[in-house]
Motif scaffolding. Structure first.
Motif, PDB file in Angstrom:
ATOM      1  N   UNK A 128      28.542 -33.451 -55.532  1.00 54.84           N
ATOM      2  CA  UNK A 128      27.424 -34.582 -55.767  1.00 54.84           C
ATOM      3  C   UNK A 128      27.223 -34.503 -57.254  1.00 54.84           C
ATOM      4  N   UNK A 129      26.986 -35.462 -57.754  1.00 52.26           N
ATOM      5  CA  UNK A 129      26.469 -35.619 -59.279  1.00 52.26           C
ATOM      6  C   UNK A 129      27.642 -34.944 -60.238  1.00 52.26           C
ATOM      7  N   UNK A 130      27.094 -34.065 -61.146  1.00 49.00           N
ATOM      8  CA  UNK A 130      27.885 -33.489 -62.209  1.00 49.00           C
ATOM      9  C   UNK A 130      28.321 -32.184 -61.743  1.00 49.00           C
ATOM     10  N   UNK A 131      28.199 -31.758 -60.346  1.00 44.54           N
ATOM     11  CA  UNK A 131      28.446 -30.424 -59.990  1.00 44.54           C
ATOM     12  C   UNK A 131      29.913 -30.250 -60.294  1.00 44.54           C
ATOM     13  N   UNK A 132      30.696 -30.993 -59.941  1.00 44.07           N
ATOM     14  CA  UNK A 132      32.382 -30.717 -60.475  1.00 44.07           C
ATOM     15  C   UNK A 132      32.590 -30.612 -62.129  1.00 44.07           C
ATOM     16  N   UNK A 133      31.814 -31.209 -62.708  1.00 46.97           N
ATOM     17  CA  UNK A 133      32.003 -30.720 -64.227  1.00 46.97           C
ATOM     18  C   UNK A 133      31.412 -29.566 -64.589  1.00 46.97           C
ATOM     19  N   UNK A 134      30.087 -29.006 -63.960  1.00 44.46           N
ATOM     20  CA  UNK A 134      29.686 -27.576 -63.997  1.00 44.46           C
ATOM     21  C   UNK A 134      30.651 -26.286 -63.518  1.00 44.46           C
ATOM     22  N   UNK A 135      31.288 -26.811 -62.490  1.00 44.56           N
ATOM     23  CA  UNK A 135      31.935 -25.780 -61.765  1.00 44.56           C
ATOM     24  C   UNK A 135      33.442 -26.157 -61.615  1.00 44.56           C
ATOM     25  N   UNK A 136      33.864 -26.906 -62.617  1.00 43.94           N
ATOM     26  CA  UNK A 136      35.384 -27.400 -62.204  1.00 43.94           C
ATOM     27  C   UNK A 136      36.397 -26.258 -61.929  1.00 43.94           C
ATOM     28  N   UNK A 137      36.364 -25.124 -62.656  1.00 41.62           N
ATOM     29  CA  UNK A 137      37.357 -24.080 -62.674  1.00 41.62           C
ATOM     30  C   UNK A 137      37.419 -23.510 -61.054  1.00 41.62           C
ATOM     31  N   UNK A 138      36.146 -23.241 -60.793  1.00 42.13           N
ATOM     32  CA  UNK A 138      35.710 -22.463 -59.336  1.00 42.13           C
ATOM     33  C   UNK A 138      36.234 -23.679 -58.456  1.00 42.13           C
ATOM     34  N   UNK A 139      36.050 -24.741 -58.367  1.00 39.45           N
ATOM     35  CA  UNK A 139      36.191 -25.742 -57.518  1.00 39.45           C
ATOM     36  C   UNK A 139      37.679 -26.163 -57.451  1.00 39.45           C
ATOM     37  N   UNK A 140      38.443 -26.277 -58.310  1.00 37.10           N
ATOM     38  CA  UNK A 140      39.834 -26.593 -58.355  1.00 37.10           C
ATOM     39  C   UNK A 140      40.517 -25.152 -57.960  1.00 37.10           C
ATOM     40  N   UNK A 141      39.939 -24.039 -58.331  1.00 38.15           N
ATOM     41  CA  UNK A 141      40.847 -22.815 -57.639  1.00 38.15           C
ATOM     42  C   UNK A 141      40.656 -22.745 -56.173  1.00 38.15           C
ATOM     43  N   UNK A 142      39.203 -23.015 -55.766  1.00 31.06           N
ATOM     44  CA  UNK A 142      38.969 -22.759 -54.324  1.00 31.06           C
ATOM     45  C   UNK A 142      40.001 -23.871 -53.469  1.00 31.06           C
ATOM     46  N   UNK A 143      39.967 -25.110 -53.994  1.00 28.09           N
ATOM     47  CA  UNK A 143      40.713 -26.012 -53.350  1.00 28.09           C
ATOM     48  C   UNK A 143      42.231 -25.773 -53.262  1.00 28.09           C
ATOM     49  N   UNK A 144      42.645 -25.470 -54.254  1.00 26.80           N
ATOM     50  CA  UNK A 144      44.261 -25.172 -54.368  1.00 26.80           C
ATOM     51  C   UNK A 144      44.350 -24.066 -53.354  1.00 26.80           C
ATOM     52  N   UNK A 145      43.627 -22.983 -53.316  1.00 25.94           N
ATOM     53  CA  UNK A 145      43.683 -21.749 -52.582  1.00 25.94           C
ATOM     54  C   UNK A 145      43.844 -21.996 -51.317  1.00 25.94           C
ATOM     55  N   UNK A 146      42.848 -22.841 -50.878  1.00 21.04           N
ATOM     56  CA  UNK A 146      42.751 -23.413 -49.459  1.00 21.04           C
ATOM     57  C   UNK A 146      43.593 -24.034 -49.077  1.00 21.04           C
ATOM     58  N   UNK A 147      44.200 -25.161 -50.150  1.00 21.54           N
ATOM     59  CA  UNK A 147      45.406 -26.060 -49.533  1.00 21.54           C
ATOM     60  C   UNK A 147      46.435 -25.106 -49.138  1.00 21.54           C
ATOM     61  N   UNK A 148      46.678 -24.226 -49.940  1.00 28.08           N
ATOM     62  CA  UNK A 148      48.011 -23.487 -49.574  1.00 28.08           C
ATOM     63  C   UNK A 148      47.852 -22.543 -48.198  1.00 28.08           C
ATOM     64  N   UNK A 149      46.853 -21.902 -48.347  1.00 26.58           N
ATOM     65  CA  UNK A 149      46.644 -20.749 -47.357  1.00 26.58           C
ATOM     66  C   UNK A 149      46.114 -21.257 -45.801  1.00 26.58           C
ATOM     67  N   UNK A 150      45.495 -22.330 -45.866  1.00 25.07           N
ATOM     68  CA  UNK A 150      44.984 -22.914 -44.574  1.00 25.07           C
ATOM     69  C   UNK A 150      45.969 -23.960 -44.121  1.00 25.07           C
TER      70      UNK A 150
END
Length: 579
Positions: free
Chosen positions: A465-487
């Motif tokens: 929500x809001x600017x959370x992606x901008x503040x947490x961009x690297x962590x969010x991208x890493x989590x999404x990519x990791x879960x995409x492959x492992x799950x």
């Protein structure tokens, strides 16, 4: 150096070869196969068993092919006669599949009837799903899983899933795991497969064989295919195209994979996970989501552009300034959630922030706060008389919703609007590893905000929500990519769904999301994209939206029951420098 060897005793064939520029290092009337070396090209009209031996030794065979009329057979043909018969050189490869006799000494079997039981063979690999899908589509009686030492854990996981399928369908007999050599070359692998199949033939003489060659290494695929060609129906599960291909017998049409073979829980189990919790459409929580879907849509689609003149700062934090109602609402809601993170009893519903000079709560902002009060999310909303903005959250669930939970609800409601079966999607999906050690304290390994499985593929939606992606961009991208492959495996799709304005997302965040095909994460942002989220999900799933589908724009417009309110400017006494 490879040679061309021409095997013939006919002068006409030699004349024809010279006429067509066929050059041979040696011409022989009889071939000693033992003299042929890998890479040699042998030309002639040899019997099948000699061709198979040539190919086994690594040589190529070009057959002198002609369509000879019946009345010409047995007579010596000239080069002109051969031209008239359409003489040409066709390359053939012949693979011997074993000696056949009454005892069937090297495998294979007499033709079995349509009702014969089926022995299903597969090769364990890191991608379990292509091994499981054919078992969900086709008949089988016993399953044999071949596994190298490195793949034994995956073989055991597949075995446990097959046991569940067997119990559900009333089949007898547990799956069999057969060890493969871990570092063998092609000939050794082929011999190992042949020995294993011969042993299985003795144990299951009346079973037909089906071999799934989707798993394993490429070398294993070749060894299994060569060892069992003509003895088994050989299949390949193409999950990317969504089809089950029959490799042997050739010419058999492929079968489409049914889109609902695997639901969410099954796919997670295939990947080695279990769900510790999940919100589905038949839960009381989803009923609450439906009741406030118009409010949710308003928060997602309009909050980022509402109250842009509001400027606030938390007490004692001169480095922190919020611009706009969205940032202030998220900050206060998160502060309330944090107050109860370790102990729910310590939840502090009332949160305050200071209005800065030049910042004001305009009419649309006040209307939205009134609407949150109507829905029971806020109590006593609005600014205090001293120029402070005070929000009192009804409870912890209300604070969690306003801290960004409304984005998860929006994503789940968008998935539900597509009309797919309830078992195939959910929100707040808690994940844990199957078979984790008991007796040790541990929490969930991870969480999927929203997950959907259709056409046997996974789509995950991470919401911000809001600017959370901008503040947490690297962590969010890493989590999404990791879960995409492992799950989800190689064919999973991952979206980050955010109501941040597209202009506020830095270009480097977009570049990192699109870095490579394996870790690619798509960012869905902005009003235009979010309004079409259900349509995009339907396009991904390859389905039509159900009759009576209502767009988010229609839902927002139908849900206009907002109150009124006036602008509340900051007071000079409490205003500060908004930087």
């Amino acid at each position: 150096m490879p040679r061309h060897l021409f095997v013939t005793r006919h002068p006409g064939a030699l004349d024809w070869a010279q006429r067509h520029g066929v050059q041979a290092a040696r011409v022989e009337s009889n071939l000693d196969v033992a003299t042929v070396e890998p890479g040699d090209v042998v030309i002639g009209t040899l019997p099948v068993h000699l061709i198979a031996e040539l190919n086994r030794r690594g040589a190529h065979y070009w057959h002198l092919t002609m369509n000879v009329p019946a009345e010409w057979r047995g007579r010596e043909l000239s080069a002109d006669d051969m031209e008239a018969c359409g003489a040409r050189l066709d390359e053939f490869r012949v693979v011997g599949t074993g000696t056949r006799s009454a005892a069937m000494t090297t495998g294979g079997a007499a033709p079995l009837g349509d009702n014969a039981p089926t022995l299903h063979l597969c090769i364990a690999s890191g991608q379990t799903q292509p091994n499981l899908l054919p078992m969900l589509m086709e008949r089988w009686d016993r399953v044999v899983i071949f596994a190298s030492p490195k793949m034994l854990p995956e073989a055991e996981r597949l075995k446990s899933m097959v046991e569940v399928l067997a119990q559900q369908s009333g089949r007898d007999g547990e799956p069999i795991v057969v060890d493969l050599p871990g570092d063998a070359d092609y000939p050794a692998l082929k011999r190992a497969v042949e020995r294993a199949v011969a042993s299985l033939r003795c144990s299951f003489p009346s079973h037909r064989l089906v071999l799934n060659v989707t798993g394993g290494t490429k070398l294993m695929t070749l060894a299994f295919t060569d060892a069992l060609r003509s003895q088994a129906r050989i299949i390949y599960c193409d999950t990317e195209r969504g089809v089950l291909e029959t490799i042997d017998s050739p010419g058999t049409a492929h079968a489409p994979l049914q889109p609902r073979l695997i639901d969410l829980d099954t796919l997670l189990a295939v990947q080695g996970y279990k769900t510790t919790r999940v919100t589905r459409v038949d839960s009381p929580a989803f009923a609450t989501m439906k009741q406030r879907e118009a409010l949710t849509a308003r928060l997602v689609l309009r909050l980022p552009t509402t109250g842009t003149g509001l400027q606030t700062r938390r007490d004692g934090d001169t480095s922190w300034t919020s611009y706009g109602l969205a940032a202030t609402l998220h900050a206060l809601a998160n502060a309330a959630v944090e107050s109860a993170r370790k102990d729910r009893q310590r939840f502090q519903p009332g949160q305050e922030t200071q209005l800065l000079r030049g910042g004001f709560l305009d009419g649309p902002s006040r209307e939205l706060l009134d609407q949150l009060s109507v829905h029971g999310l806020l109590r006593d909303p609005g600014p205090a008389a001293d120029g402070r903005l005070r929000l009192v959250f009804a409870d912890l669930d209300a604070a969690s919703y306003l801290a960004g939970g409304y984005m998860e609800e929006f994503a789940l409601l968008s998935v539900a609007a597509v009309g797919l079966p309830a078992a195939h999607f959910g929100a707040n999906v808690g994940l844990d590893r199957l078979g984790r050690r008991e007796g040790r304290k541990h929490g969930e390994m991870n969480e999927l905000d929203v997950a959907l499985v259709w056409r046997n593929k996974l789509l995950t939606l991470e919401t911000k929500a809001g600017r959370a992606l901008v503040r947490e961009a690297q962590g969010t991208l890493n989590k999404s990519a990791s879960l995409k492959l492992s799950v989800g495996g190689l064919l999973a799709t991952s979206w980050i769904v955010t109501n941040a304005r597209e202009a506020d997302i830095p270009s480097d965040v977009l570049d990192r999301a699109d870095l490579n095909s394996l870790t690619r994460v798509e960012i869905v942002s902005g009003v235009a994209q979010l309004q079409r989220l259900p349509e995009r999900i339907a396009e991904w799933a390859g389905v039509d939206l159900p009759p009576g589908y209502r767009t988010w724009r229609e839902i927002v417009d139908d849900g206009r029951d907002l109150g009124t309110g006036g602008a509340v400017p900051a007071t000079p006494d409490t205003a500060g420098d908004a930087r």
